[in-house]
Scaffold this active site. Sequence first.
Site, PDB file in Angstrom:
ATOM      1  N   HIS A 159      94.020 -53.965  57.950  1.00 29.92           N
ATOM      2  CA  HIS A 159      92.622 -54.368  58.077  1.00 29.92           C
ATOM      3  C   HIS A 159      91.677 -53.392  57.400  1.00 29.92           C
ATOM      4  O   HIS A 159      90.466 -53.615  57.376  1.00 29.92           O
ATOM      5  CB  HIS A 159      92.220 -54.524  59.555  1.00 29.92           C
ATOM      6  CG  HIS A 159      92.894 -55.671  60.224  1.00 29.92           C
ATOM      7  ND1 HIS A 159      92.677 -56.968  59.849  1.00 29.92           N
ATOM      8  CD2 HIS A 159      93.786 -55.710  61.232  1.00 29.92           C
ATOM      9  CE1 HIS A 159      93.405 -57.773  60.618  1.00 29.92           C
ATOM     10  NE2 HIS A 159      94.091 -57.026  61.451  1.00 29.92           N
ATOM     11  N   HIS A 177      83.752 -44.236  56.533  1.00 29.71           N
ATOM     12  CA  HIS A 177      83.939 -43.290  57.639  1.00 29.71           C
ATOM     13  C   HIS A 177      84.766 -42.106  57.154  1.00 29.71           C
ATOM     14  O   HIS A 177      85.877 -42.287  56.624  1.00 29.71           O
ATOM     15  CB  HIS A 177      84.649 -43.961  58.814  1.00 29.71           C
ATOM     16  CG  HIS A 177      83.810 -44.951  59.539  1.00 29.71           C
ATOM     17  ND1 HIS A 177      84.307 -45.832  60.477  1.00 29.71           N
ATOM     18  CD2 HIS A 177      82.472 -45.195  59.467  1.00 29.71           C
ATOM     19  CE1 HIS A 177      83.318 -46.587  60.944  1.00 29.71           C
ATOM     20  NE2 HIS A 177      82.204 -46.214  60.356  1.00 29.71           N
ATOM     21  N   THR A 180      88.102 -48.703  66.312  1.00 33.93           N
ATOM     22  CA  THR A 180      89.344 -49.473  66.355  1.00 33.93           C
ATOM     23  C   THR A 180      90.147 -49.002  67.560  1.00 33.93           C
ATOM     24  O   THR A 180      89.920 -47.893  68.071  1.00 33.93           O
ATOM     25  CB  THR A 180      90.180 -49.273  65.076  1.00 33.93           C
ATOM     26  OG1 THR A 180      90.453 -47.873  64.910  1.00 33.93           O
ATOM     27  CG2 THR A 180      89.455 -49.798  63.861  1.00 33.93           C
TER      28      THR A 180
END
Length: 279
Positions: free
Chosen positions: A100, A145, A216
Amino acid sequence: MAKLASLVLIFGLVTTLLLLTSYQAMSQEVEDESEFNYDENSEKGPQHWGDIKPEWFMCKNGTMQSPIDLSNQTVQIVSNLGLLNISYHPSNATLKNRGHDIKLELIANSSYLQINGTQYVLKQLHWHSPSEHTIDGKRLDLELHLVHQTPSGKTAVIGVLYKIGLIPDPFLALLTKDLMAITNSTGAEREVGVVDPRIVNFRRTQYYRYMGSLTTPECTQNITWTVVKEVKSVRKEQIELLQVAVHDESNTNARPLQPLNNRLVQLNYYYGPGLGPTP
């Protein structure tokens, strides 16, 4: 005997709590992202992450979750946080398709972020599209990030926001061929040689700061977040390459916004010395 049994029970509970606390402190992002997805209509979607595994319970029950909306109505404007203290240097790196997202893992521990005397080593970078954090309710096109960690497992993340424009992102431009090489291959890894995180080149004078979580699973909390106020430019084709590489049917890897729950969000403005190029 009853007293001894009680002591054994108490010792067992304390040991379990200590192990759980230690486990949570060292928690990492999940590498096998086939176990969850971003489809709101899926049983593996964001609203169900906390039910998939017991160790992911914070995704459902945590009160300090990320991402959040960075609203000018709720942020506290300050100037005492200082210039964002980073020292980045070139390192060999590996690009990985995690299903992902795309992760760029740095091999050397030569780059760091320092906050309140604590040094966090830059471990990896990855991208979310559209952005996970929003500014006054507005979601941007991409968010990078930069994940930093101490030896004890404390984590600090810098978020850099992008909007589609005419100017390409130079950092992604360097990775174009490597991204194409791992397209549609979940789990694929590729050594990309030496990369220099200084090419990201964000301003260190204005940034948001708050305490949140990983975005996540396992959604670990007590993550120190720094979101750079400057919005950088990226080409549409660069974002599309990231999306094609992960081949995600939901066409997004951005977690929905999470409740602020009265957390303090600061917006730091720094006007002092040390405004030259990043060391």
